[in-house]
Enzyme design. Structure first.
Site, PDB file in Angstrom:
ATOM      1  N   ASP A  22      79.657 104.911  99.683  1.00 46.51           N
ATOM      2  CA  ASP A  22      78.694 104.766 100.986  1.00 46.51           C
ATOM      3  C   ASP A  22      78.937 102.322 101.444  1.00 46.51           C
ATOM      4  OD1 ASP A  22      76.871 102.770  99.021  1.00 46.51           O
ATOM      5  OD2 ASP A  22      77.353 103.814  98.032  1.00 46.51           O
ATOM      6  N   ASP A 111      67.128 103.423  99.314  1.00 46.09           N
ATOM      7  CA  ASP A 111      67.740 102.849  98.346  1.00 46.09           C
ATOM      8  C   ASP A 111      66.297 101.595  97.876  1.00 46.09           C
ATOM      9  OD1 ASP A 111      69.022 101.843  96.601  1.00 46.09           O
ATOM     10  OD2 ASP A 111      70.899 100.286  98.025  1.00 46.09           O
ATOM     11  N   GLU A 113      65.953 100.452  93.696  1.00 47.75           N
ATOM     12  CA  GLU A 113      66.226 100.304  92.776  1.00 47.75           C
ATOM     13  C   GLU A 113      65.996  98.768  92.605  1.00 47.75           C
ATOM     14  OE1 GLU A 113      70.177  98.557  92.707  1.00 47.75           O
ATOM     15  OE2 GLU A 113      70.084  99.713  95.243  1.00 47.75           O
TER      16      GLU A 113
END
Length: 225
Positions: A22, A111, A113
Site C-alpha cells: 500500500d 483505514d 486507526e
C-alpha cells in the site's frame, strides 16, 4: 450472510499467499512494473482523508498500477471527529474510491486507526464509533454494491469499538500487525483477508499479504456477493 458465500468476499484460511503493498503521496514515484515482476499482484492507494484531503498522486499511481497489471484500489483515512461516516464515504467515492467488478479493482478500504494528532478514539464512545463505521460502510455499499474493507489494528479495534463483532460477516479485514505472525484477530473475524505485516516494502510503502491464492484474489476483486 451464509457461510458458503465467504470465499467470494473474503480470503480463505489457506496456506497460499500473494504479495502486495500500500502506498500514499509519501511515495510519489513507484516502480509498479518492478513490483509486479518481483511477485506483487495488488496495491492499495491512498485517495482521501476526512473531507478536505485528496492525494495529489492518487491518479498517477492508480494509472501506473493499472498499466503494470496490478489489481488496485483506493483507501480512505478516517477522521470520525470531523464529519459523519456517510459524508466521508461519499467524499471517498467522489475522489477515486469507487469499485467496479472488472476483476482489477479492490473494494474501497476504510483505514481507521489511532489519530496521529489527537484523541485516541477521536473523542467518540465505543458505541458512537461503531455507528460511525456502519454509517460509512452502509453508504459505500448502497453506492458501490459491496461493503468496504476495514483496515485497523487489534488494539485500536478493541479499544475504540469495544471489540465489536458487527462487521465480521460483511466487511473484509485488513489487519495491521508488524510481527512474524498475524497474532490476535479482533472483532469476530475468522481470519484476515489481508495482513499488513511490515511498514517497509522494497518498492515503496507498506507490505501487504493476501491470505489466499492469486485466483482467489481475482475472485475477491470481481465478486460483490
Amino acid at each position: 450472510m451464509k457461510f458458503t458465500a465467504i470465499p467470494l468476499l473474503f480470503a480463505t484460511a489457506a496456506s497460499a499467499t500473494v504479495q502486495g503493498f500500500d502506498i500514499s503521496s509519501y511515495q510519489p514515484s513507484v516502480d509498479f512494473a518492478g513490483a509486479y515482476k518481483s511477485g506483487a499482484r495488488f496495491v492499495m492507494i491512498k485517495a482521501t482523508e476526512g473531507t478536505s484531503y485528496t492525494s495529489s498522486t492518487f491518479s498517477s499511481q492508480y494509472t501506473g498500477a493499472t498499466n503494470a497489471g496490478l489489481i488496485r484500489g483506493g483507501y480512505h483515512f478516517a477522521q470520525p471527529a470531523s464529519s459523519t461516516g456517510a459524508t466521508q464515504a461519499k467524499y471517498f467515492i467522489a475522489h477515486g474510491g469507487g469499485w467496479s467488478n472488472d476483476g482489477l479493482t479492490l473494494p474501497g478500504m476504510l483505514d481507521i486507526e489511532y489519530n496521529p494528532s489527537g484523541a485516541t478514539c477521536y473523542g467518540l464512545s465505543q458505541s458512537a464509533m461503531v455507528a460511525w463505521v456502519k454509517d460509512f460502510g452502509e453508504t459505500y455499499k448502497a453506492a458501490e454494491g459491496r461493503y468496504p474493507m476495514i483496515y485497523s489494528t487489534a488494539d485500536w479495534w478493541n479499544t475504540c469499538t469495544g471489540g465489536s463483532t458487527a462487521f465480521s460477516a460483511d466487511y473484509p479485514l485488513v489487519l495491521a500487525s508488524y510481527s512474524t505472525s498475524v497474532g490476535t484477530i479482533p472483532g469476530g473475524w475468522p481470519y484476515q483477508s489481508f495482513w499488513q505485516n511490515t511498514d517497509s516494502y522494497s518498492y515503496g510503502g507498506d507490505s501487504e499479504v493476501w491470505n489466499g491464492s492469486e485466483a482467489a484474489l481475482q475472485t475477491f476483486a470481481k465478486n460483490a456477493s
